[in-house]
Design an enzyme around this catalytic site. Structure first.
Site, PDB file in Angstrom:
ATOM      1  N   THR A 133       0.821  -1.207   0.000  1.00  0.00           N
ATOM      2  CA  THR A 133       0.000   0.000   0.000  1.00  0.00           C
ATOM      3  C   THR A 133       0.861   1.266   0.000  1.00  0.00           C
ATOM      4  O   THR A 133       2.004   1.256   0.475  1.00  0.00           O
ATOM      5  CB  THR A 133      -0.895  -0.005   1.266  1.00  0.00           C
ATOM      6  OG1 THR A 133      -1.507   1.272   1.418  1.00  0.00           O
ATOM      7  CG2 THR A 133      -0.078  -0.281   2.532  1.00  0.00           C
ATOM      8  N   ASP A 134       0.281   2.371  -0.470  1.00  0.00           N
ATOM      9  CA  ASP A 134       0.988   3.659  -0.402  1.00  0.00           C
ATOM     10  C   ASP A 134       1.048   4.191   1.033  1.00  0.00           C
ATOM     11  O   ASP A 134       1.801   5.125   1.318  1.00  0.00           O
ATOM     12  CB  ASP A 134       0.335   4.692  -1.333  1.00  0.00           C
ATOM     13  CG  ASP A 134      -1.118   5.008  -0.989  1.00  0.00           C
ATOM     14  OD1 ASP A 134      -1.680   4.365  -0.072  1.00  0.00           O
ATOM     15  OD2 ASP A 134      -1.693   5.902  -1.647  1.00  0.00           O
ATOM     16  N   GLU A 135       0.243   3.587   1.942  1.00  0.00           N
ATOM     17  CA  GLU A 135       0.228   4.100   3.317  1.00  0.00           C
ATOM     18  C   GLU A 135       1.556   3.890   4.035  1.00  0.00           C
ATOM     19  O   GLU A 135       1.798   4.503   5.071  1.00  0.00           O
ATOM     20  CB  GLU A 135      -0.902   3.448   4.123  1.00  0.00           C
ATOM     21  CG  GLU A 135      -2.266   3.809   3.588  1.00  0.00           C
ATOM     22  CD  GLU A 135      -3.394   3.590   4.576  1.00  0.00           C
ATOM     23  OE1 GLU A 135      -3.131   3.417   5.777  1.00  0.00           O
ATOM     24  OE2 GLU A 135      -4.549   3.611   4.131  1.00  0.00           O
ATOM     25  N   TYR A 159      -1.976  -0.518  11.089  1.00  0.00           N
ATOM     26  CA  TYR A 159      -2.110  -1.189   9.783  1.00  0.00           C
ATOM     27  C   TYR A 159      -0.903  -0.881   8.899  1.00  0.00           C
ATOM     28  O   TYR A 159      -0.219  -1.786   8.402  1.00  0.00           O
ATOM     29  CB  TYR A 159      -3.406  -0.734   9.076  1.00  0.00           C
ATOM     30  CG  TYR A 159      -3.388  -1.038   7.589  1.00  0.00           C
ATOM     31  CD1 TYR A 159      -3.431  -2.351   7.122  1.00  0.00           C
ATOM     32  CD2 TYR A 159      -3.290  -0.002   6.640  1.00  0.00           C
ATOM     33  CE1 TYR A 159      -3.384  -2.641   5.759  1.00  0.00           C
ATOM     34  CE2 TYR A 159      -3.243  -0.284   5.278  1.00  0.00           C
ATOM     35  CZ  TYR A 159      -3.298  -1.603   4.846  1.00  0.00           C
ATOM     36  OH  TYR A 159      -3.239  -1.878   3.505  1.00  0.00           O
ATOM     37  N   LYS A 163       2.174  -3.243   7.424  1.00  0.00           N
ATOM     38  CA  LYS A 163       2.411  -3.405   5.978  1.00  0.00           C
ATOM     39  C   LYS A 163       3.852  -2.991   5.647  1.00  0.00           C
ATOM     40  O   LYS A 163       4.525  -3.635   4.839  1.00  0.00           O
ATOM     41  CB  LYS A 163       1.415  -2.578   5.149  1.00  0.00           C
ATOM     42  CG  LYS A 163       0.000  -3.100   5.143  1.00  0.00           C
ATOM     43  CD  LYS A 163      -0.150  -4.501   4.543  1.00  0.00           C
ATOM     44  CE  LYS A 163       0.073  -4.539   3.046  1.00  0.00           C
ATOM     45  NZ  LYS A 163      -0.239  -5.881   2.476  1.00  0.00           N
TER      46      LYS A 163
HETATM   47  P1  NAD Z   1      -9.541  -7.323   2.167  1.00  0.00           P
HETATM   48  O1  NAD Z   1      -9.560  -7.032   3.623  1.00  0.00           O
HETATM   49  O2  NAD Z   1     -10.753  -7.049   1.358  1.00  0.00           O
HETATM   50  O3  NAD Z   1      -9.198  -8.882   1.943  1.00  0.00           O
HETATM   51  C1  NAD Z   1      -8.188  -9.544   2.663  1.00  0.00           C
HETATM   52  C2  NAD Z   1      -8.331 -11.041   2.384  1.00  0.00           C
HETATM   53  O4  NAD Z   1      -7.285 -11.719   3.086  1.00  0.00           O
HETATM   54  C3  NAD Z   1      -9.655 -11.644   2.854  1.00  0.00           C
HETATM   55  O5  NAD Z   1     -10.166 -12.527   1.886  1.00  0.00           O
HETATM   56  C4  NAD Z   1      -9.266 -12.395   4.129  1.00  0.00           C
HETATM   57  O6  NAD Z   1     -10.096 -13.527   4.388  1.00  0.00           O
HETATM   58  C5  NAD Z   1      -7.832 -12.816   3.785  1.00  0.00           C
HETATM   59  N1  NAD Z   1      -7.024 -13.048   4.991  1.00  0.00           N
HETATM   60  C6  NAD Z   1      -6.877 -12.232   6.067  1.00  0.00           C
HETATM   61  N2  NAD Z   1      -6.064 -12.811   6.971  1.00  0.00           N
HETATM   62  C7  NAD Z   1      -5.661 -13.996   6.452  1.00  0.00           C
HETATM   63  C8  NAD Z   1      -4.802 -15.033   6.902  1.00  0.00           C
HETATM   64  N3  NAD Z   1      -4.185 -14.970   8.089  1.00  0.00           N
HETATM   65  N4  NAD Z   1      -4.604 -16.105   6.097  1.00  0.00           N
HETATM   66  C9  NAD Z   1      -5.209 -16.192   4.892  1.00  0.00           C
HETATM   67  N5  NAD Z   1      -6.066 -15.250   4.425  1.00  0.00           N
HETATM   68  C10 NAD Z   1      -6.280 -14.166   5.197  1.00  0.00           C
HETATM   69  O7  NAD Z   1      -8.278  -6.565   1.598  1.00  0.00           O
HETATM   70  P2  NAD Z   1      -8.094  -5.826   0.182  1.00  0.00           P
HETATM   71  O8  NAD Z   1      -8.647  -4.462   0.280  1.00  0.00           O
HETATM   72  O9  NAD Z   1      -8.560  -6.742  -0.888  1.00  0.00           O
HETATM   73  O10 NAD Z   1      -6.508  -5.706   0.148  1.00  0.00           O
HETATM   74  C11 NAD Z   1      -5.702  -6.773  -0.374  1.00  0.00           C
HETATM   75  C12 NAD Z   1      -4.234  -6.393  -0.222  1.00  0.00           C
HETATM   76  O11 NAD Z   1      -3.979  -5.197  -0.953  1.00  0.00           O
HETATM   77  C13 NAD Z   1      -3.813  -6.128   1.220  1.00  0.00           C
HETATM   78  O12 NAD Z   1      -2.526  -6.651   1.383  1.00  0.00           O
HETATM   79  C14 NAD Z   1      -3.796  -4.605   1.320  1.00  0.00           C
HETATM   80  O13 NAD Z   1      -2.845  -4.188   2.263  1.00  0.00           O
HETATM   81  C15 NAD Z   1      -3.398  -4.218  -0.091  1.00  0.00           C
HETATM   82  N6  NAD Z   1      -3.897  -2.908  -0.557  1.00  0.00           N
HETATM   83  C16 NAD Z   1      -5.210  -2.557  -0.431  1.00  0.00           C
HETATM   84  C17 NAD Z   1      -5.654  -1.341  -0.936  1.00  0.00           C
HETATM   85  C18 NAD Z   1      -7.107  -0.929  -0.844  1.00  0.00           C
HETATM   86  O14 NAD Z   1      -7.444   0.222  -1.165  1.00  0.00           O
HETATM   87  N7  NAD Z   1      -8.032  -1.787  -0.448  1.00  0.00           N
HETATM   88  C19 NAD Z   1      -4.764  -0.478  -1.570  1.00  0.00           C
HETATM   89  C20 NAD Z   1      -3.415  -0.853  -1.671  1.00  0.00           C
HETATM   90  C21 NAD Z   1      -3.009  -2.077  -1.182  1.00  0.00           C
HETATM   91  O1  DAU Z   2      -4.133   3.977   0.468  1.00  0.00           O
HETATM   92  C1  DAU Z   2      -4.366   2.597   0.411  1.00  0.00           C
HETATM   93  C2  DAU Z   2      -5.207   2.152   1.585  1.00  0.00           C
HETATM   94  O2  DAU Z   2      -6.524   2.613   1.350  1.00  0.00           O
HETATM   95  C3  DAU Z   2      -5.193   0.638   1.789  1.00  0.00           C
HETATM   96  O3  DAU Z   2      -3.887   0.224   2.101  1.00  0.00           O
HETATM   97  C4  DAU Z   2      -6.163   0.223   2.900  1.00  0.00           C
HETATM   98  O4  DAU Z   2      -6.216  -1.190   2.994  1.00  0.00           O
HETATM   99  C5  DAU Z   2      -7.532   0.753   2.547  1.00  0.00           C
HETATM  100  O5  DAU Z   2      -8.455   0.435   3.576  1.00  0.00           O
HETATM  101  C6  DAU Z   2      -7.491   2.266   2.321  1.00  0.00           C
HETATM  102  O6  DAU Z   2      -7.191   2.950   3.572  1.00  0.00           O
HETATM  103  P1  DAU Z   2      -7.953   4.300   4.001  1.00  0.00           P
HETATM  104  O7  DAU Z   2      -7.830   4.463   5.458  1.00  0.00           O
HETATM  105  O8  DAU Z   2      -7.546   5.428   3.131  1.00  0.00           O
HETATM  106  O9  DAU Z   2      -9.457   3.871   3.569  1.00  0.00           O
HETATM  107  P2  DAU Z   2     -10.881   4.082   4.298  1.00  0.00           P
HETATM  108  O10 DAU Z   2     -11.921   3.671   3.287  1.00  0.00           O
HETATM  109  O11 DAU Z   2     -10.936   3.465   5.638  1.00  0.00           O
HETATM  110  O12 DAU Z   2     -10.946   5.656   4.467  1.00  0.00           O
HETATM  111  C7  DAU Z   2     -10.795   6.525   3.371  1.00  0.00           C
HETATM  112  C8  DAU Z   2     -10.803   7.936   3.920  1.00  0.00           C
HETATM  113  O13 DAU Z   2     -12.127   8.237   4.384  1.00  0.00           O
HETATM  114  C9  DAU Z   2      -9.887   8.151   5.113  1.00  0.00           C
HETATM  115  O14 DAU Z   2      -9.333   9.458   5.024  1.00  0.00           O
HETATM  116  C10 DAU Z   2     -10.815   8.052   6.313  1.00  0.00           C
HETATM  117  C11 DAU Z   2     -12.127   8.575   5.777  1.00  0.00           C
HETATM  118  N1  DAU Z   2     -13.363   7.976   6.358  1.00  0.00           N
HETATM  119  C12 DAU Z   2     -13.445   6.618   6.380  1.00  0.00           C
HETATM  120  C13 DAU Z   2     -14.578   6.003   6.889  1.00  0.00           C
HETATM  121  C14 DAU Z   2     -14.687   4.488   6.937  1.00  0.00           C
HETATM  122  C15 DAU Z   2     -14.375   8.783   6.806  1.00  0.00           C
HETATM  123  O15 DAU Z   2     -14.301  10.022   6.740  1.00  0.00           O
HETATM  124  N2  DAU Z   2     -15.512   8.177   7.303  1.00  0.00           N
HETATM  125  C16 DAU Z   2     -15.638   6.816   7.373  1.00  0.00           C
HETATM  126  O16 DAU Z   2     -16.687   6.327   7.871  1.00  0.00           O
END
Ligand code: NAD
Ligand code: DAU
Length: 356
Positions: A133-135, A159, A163
């Protein structure tokens, strides 16, 4: 290739699997523990495919991981399994330490043992692709500047710290043991099958139900949004053509404040739904400012120049087209939403927002 995908029942993993089985000849072994975030319903359209296999396992289980590698003999790993929600990591970091750090370490060791015992051609072509992630870069101050692949790590939340640790583990296994790794760091994804604890699906579903739309702080934090199918295509492109040991940033050039995202969702719902909940005059009236997230990152923005220039990847969707598709998908897929919002999820929202 036979690709072992961890976390394939999650939001991004399921998009990668749907893309691989729909648009390529690769086959897939999906390793997923099915936590609250993992839903096999997201894989309904591909689960009967002869090129798809599922292993219900936890990546922290070393014995199970050794068995999975020995049974399936994959050509590559795409590691997506993680605890992914920042708010949950603040309420309880333990699962993040276990899966994101220990789980990644266990998976690396299983992959290394398998790779070291493989024949020469497999050793040469094998890849371990870590999806991050970019975080990990922390946040950007002010409206200027972008994250590049050489931005120093400065994670803010449990988190993002776990990561960041997992990225370091993957690079150490490359440098010390020679494991052929790739790392990608992506910005915020959105799209279909997104678990409704995250900003965009939460706002769509709350608005439809006439519930408050909880904007943290002043809503001026900026995220750089990428449609999930564009991310899935980028990941497969990196796996197939990325240079071993390299990192690629992935992003959509779609910076937007949280408040603007929520307002746009409200406007799309005005346009796409025939009737509002009875008590709601305008969806925007539901916007409610709530207490800010502790340690809240102000702005993320990605420089995706490296993947664009080296590998020719570019996003297809604009934020406008992608958000419209996403809102429409949630309007059309009540069954999926009903299926994933189990009792445990309702308890979490009740605890977090004081509103079941
Ligand atoms: P998600 O939470 O939707 O899915 C995570 C999956 O991993 C689920 O299917 C869960 O059952 C599985 N999992 C969790 N713990 C596990 C374990 N111990 N063993 C096996 N499986 C397990 O997550 P996502 O949003 O699809 O993100 C996927 C990946 O991409 C993550 O590594 C996250 O850090 C990264 N990522 C997410 C975002 C985003 O915006 N969602 C952006 C950049 C990177
Ligand atoms: O940047 C990549 C990341 O983006 C991933 O690595 C994470 O897995 C993914 O969850 C996401 O993280 P964020 O914290 O940016 O996503 P979230 O949807 O939780 O929140 C997006 C923004 O909105 C953040 O600034 C917090 C804000 N927010 C979120 C929720 C859930 C609110 O204002 N209200 C809310 O109820």
């Amino acid at each position: 290739m036979k690709i072992l995908i961890t976390g394939g029942a999650g939001f991004i993993g399921s998009a990668v699997i749907r893309h691989l089985l729909r648009d390529t000849d690769h086959s897939v072994v999906n390793v997923d523990a099915l936590t609250y975030a993992g839903n096999l319903a997201s894989l309904g359209e591909v689960s009967g495919d002869a090129r798809y296999a599922f292993e219900h396992e936890d990546i922290c289980n070393a014995e199970a991981m050794a068995r999975v590698f020995a049974t399936h003999r994959p050509d590559a790993v795409m590691h997506l399994a993680a605890e992914s929600h920042v708010d949950r990591s603040i309420h309880g970091p333990a699962d993040f330490l276990a899966t994101n750090l220990v789980g990644t370490g266990v998976l690396l060791e299983a992959a290394r043992a398998y790779w070291e015992g493989a024949d020469e051609s497999c050793r040469k072509s094998f890849r371990f692709h870590h999806v991050s992630t970019d975080e990990v870069y922390g946040d950007l101050e002010g409206p200027e500047g972008l994250f590049t692949e050489s931005t120093p790590y400065a994670p803010s939340s449990p988190y993002s710290a776990t990561k960041a640790g997992s990225d370091h583990l993957v690079r150490a296994w490359h440098r010390t043991f020679g494991l052929p790794v790739l790392v990608t760091n992506c910005s915020n994804n959105y799209g279909p099958y997104h678990f409704p604890e995250k900003l965009i699906p939460l706002m769509i579903l709350n608005a439809r139900a006439g519930k408050p739309l909880p904007v943290y702080g002043d809503g001026q934090q900026v995220r750089d949004w990428l449609y999930v199918e564009d991310h899935a295509r980028a990941l497969v492109r990196v796996l197939e053509a990325g240079r071993v040991g390299e990192t690629y940033n992935i992003g959509g050039h779609n910076e937007c404040t949280n408040l603007a995202v929520v307002e746009t969702i409200c406007d799309l719902l005005e346009e796409l739904t025939y009737e509002r909940p009875e008590s709601v005059a305008r969806y925007r009236d539901l916007i409610t400012y709530v207490q800010d997230r502790p340690g809240h990152d102000l702005r993320y923005a990605i420089d995706a120049g490296k993947i664009e220039q080296e590998l020719g990847w570019r996003p297809v969707e604009t934020f406008e087209s992608g958000l419209r598709k996403t809102v429409q998908w949630y309007l059309d897929n009540d069954d999926w939403v009903e299926g994933v919002t189990s009792g445990a999820y309702r308890e979490w929202t009740a605890r977090h927002y004081g509103d079941a």
